[in-house]
Design a protein around this motif. Structure first.
Motif, short mmCIF file in Angstrom:
data_model
loop_
_atom_site.label_atom_id
_atom_site.label_comp_id
_atom_site.label_asym_id
_atom_site.label_seq_id
_atom_site.Cartn_x
_atom_site.Cartn_y
_atom_site.Cartn_z
N THR A 30 0.83 -1.21 0.00
CA THR A 30 0.00 0.00 0.00
C THR A 30 0.86 1.25 0.00
N ASN A 31 1.85 1.28 0.88
CA ASN A 31 2.67 2.48 1.02
C ASN A 31 3.66 2.63 -0.13
N TRP A 32 4.18 1.53 -0.63
CA TRP A 32 5.00 1.60 -1.85
C TRP A 32 4.18 2.26 -2.96
N ASN A 71 -2.20 1.73 -12.21
CA ASN A 71 -2.55 0.32 -12.09
C ASN A 71 -2.48 -0.15 -10.64
N ALA A 72 -1.41 0.22 -9.96
CA ALA A 72 -1.22 -0.22 -8.58
C ALA A 72 -2.32 0.30 -7.66
N ALA A 73 -2.78 1.53 -7.89
CA ALA A 73 -3.83 2.10 -7.04
C ALA A 73 -5.10 1.25 -7.10
N ALA A 93 -8.52 -2.95 -4.64
CA ALA A 93 -9.29 -4.18 -4.79
C ALA A 93 -8.84 -5.24 -3.78
N LEU A 94 -7.53 -5.38 -3.62
CA LEU A 94 -7.01 -6.38 -2.67
C LEU A 94 -7.38 -6.02 -1.24
N TYR A 95 -7.29 -4.75 -0.91
CA TYR A 95 -7.57 -4.33 0.47
C TYR A 95 -9.04 -4.56 0.83
N TRP A 96 -9.94 -4.06 -0.01
CA TRP A 96 -11.36 -4.17 0.30
C TRP A 96 -11.89 -5.58 0.07
N ASP A 123 -6.66 4.81 6.30
CA ASP A 123 -6.77 3.62 5.45
C ASP A 123 -7.74 3.85 4.30
N VAL A 124 -8.80 4.59 4.56
CA VAL A 124 -9.76 4.90 3.49
C VAL A 124 -9.07 5.74 2.41
N GLY A 125 -8.26 6.69 2.84
CA GLY A 125 -7.57 7.54 1.88
C GLY A 125 -6.55 6.80 1.04
N THR A 126 -5.80 5.90 1.69
CA THR A 126 -4.73 5.20 0.98
C THR A 126 -5.19 3.96 0.23
N HIS A 127 -6.43 3.52 0.51
CA HIS A 127 -6.94 2.32 -0.16
C HIS A 127 -8.20 2.56 -0.98
N LEU A 128 -8.74 3.76 -0.92
CA LEU A 128 -9.92 4.09 -1.72
C LEU A 128 -9.74 5.44 -2.41
N GLY A 129 -9.23 6.41 -1.65
CA GLY A 129 -8.99 7.72 -2.24
C GLY A 129 -8.03 7.65 -3.41
#
Length: 284
Positions: free
Chosen positions: A80-82, A132-134, A139-142, A160-166
């Motif tokens: 996620t952070n990468w 692509n990674a975003a 998708a993997l997170y949720w 987490d919402v910002g880094t995995h959905l935003g």
């Protein structure tokens, strides 16, 4: 779109030259699909500032992702952070090239880029990977991380919402603003990025690295103590999910061209039968 034009589009897209980072219209990489102006520069700068701010907050705001202060350094082990870091770098580069283009246009009163420079090619690669990674990370997170977390009574932090959905919302909306082309073959950039991360995860596991809450793996799906399961996830992500997401991004790119072709015909050129190239953008 007629059957013949669809065939032409597919033939053009799957031409071997589209593996490369060359493009006949470098202006596409420094401007919006609908035209260029100070508004686009401001748009790029604001997003760059937003992503820089958010990625800093994701590392410094204390919440339950780590078990001890010494484990905060493990922020750097997560995909996620990468991926958000690469997205931030992409936003900064896009802001920089937009500013550069704006200054050169005002100085020379015309087009500033006549060829694909090294930094435009670099910006394209990073854009491909970050976009692509975003989507893949979201998708993997949720799909994999959140269901068991909620089942265990866990909460979702706004970071987490910002880094995995935003991140995904930004990419999906930005693709309708930017004029940057999307090539299906460029899924290779993102697949290579995924492979690099997977190699890192293997090495980290071999060295007995732990995650931020002292687990023996970075992600449970990439627990290399269970190599069969980890390998399946690795193959599915790098060789299935990434190409599929690239196809989705390409479809949205074609939709963008179609929409601008209907609403703003000057922003999408006609098919040139003599050169067999698609002039996807024309400066106002």
């Amino acid at each position: 779109m007629s059957r013949e034009s669809c065939k032409e589009c597919c033939t053009e897209e799957f031409h071997p030259r589209n593996f490369s980072l060359n493009h006949e219209n470098p202006q596409l990489f420094v401007t919006a699909q609908g035209g260029f102006g100070i508004a686009y520069v401001i748009y790029r700068v604001l997003w760059a500032l937003f992503h820089v701010t958010w990625i800093i907050l994701s590392g410094v705001i204390p919440y339950s992702w780590y078990s001890s202060e010494s484990n905060r350094i493990k922020w750097f082990i997560y995909l996620t952070n990468w991926s958000y870091l690469i997205l931030t770098v992409s936003a900064i580069i896009q802001a920089a090239v937009a500013i550069n283009h704006y200054v050169k246009r005002r100085k020379h009163d015309g087009v500033s880029n006549h060829a694909m420079t090294w930094y435009l090619k670099m910006a394209w690669v990073i854009y491909n990977i970050s976009s692509n990674a975003a989507i893949v990370v979201a998708a993997l997170y949720w799909g994999l991380r959140i269901p068991p977390k909620l089942a265990a009574g866990g909460e979702i932090h706004y970071i987490d919402v910002g880094t995995h959905l935003g991140n995904a919302i930004y990419v999906l909306s930005d693709i309708f603003i930017t004029a940057t082309p999307v090539r299906i073959y460029h899924f290779l950039h993102s697949s290579l990025y995924a492979i690099v991360y997977l190699i890192f995860s293997v090495v980290y596991d071999v060295l007995n690295g732990t995650n931020a809450v002292e687990g023996s793996y970075i992600y449970p799906q990439l627990d290399w103590d269970v190599p069969g399961t980890a390998a399946i996830y690795a193959v599915l992500v790098a060789l299935v999910a990434v190409p599929l997401v690239q196809c989705v991004l390409y479809g949205l790119y074609r939709l963008r061209l179609a929409l601008y072709g209907c609403c703003c015909p000057r922003s999408v050129g006609e098919f040139n039968t003599e050169s067999s190239t698609k002039q996807e953008f024309q400066l106002a």
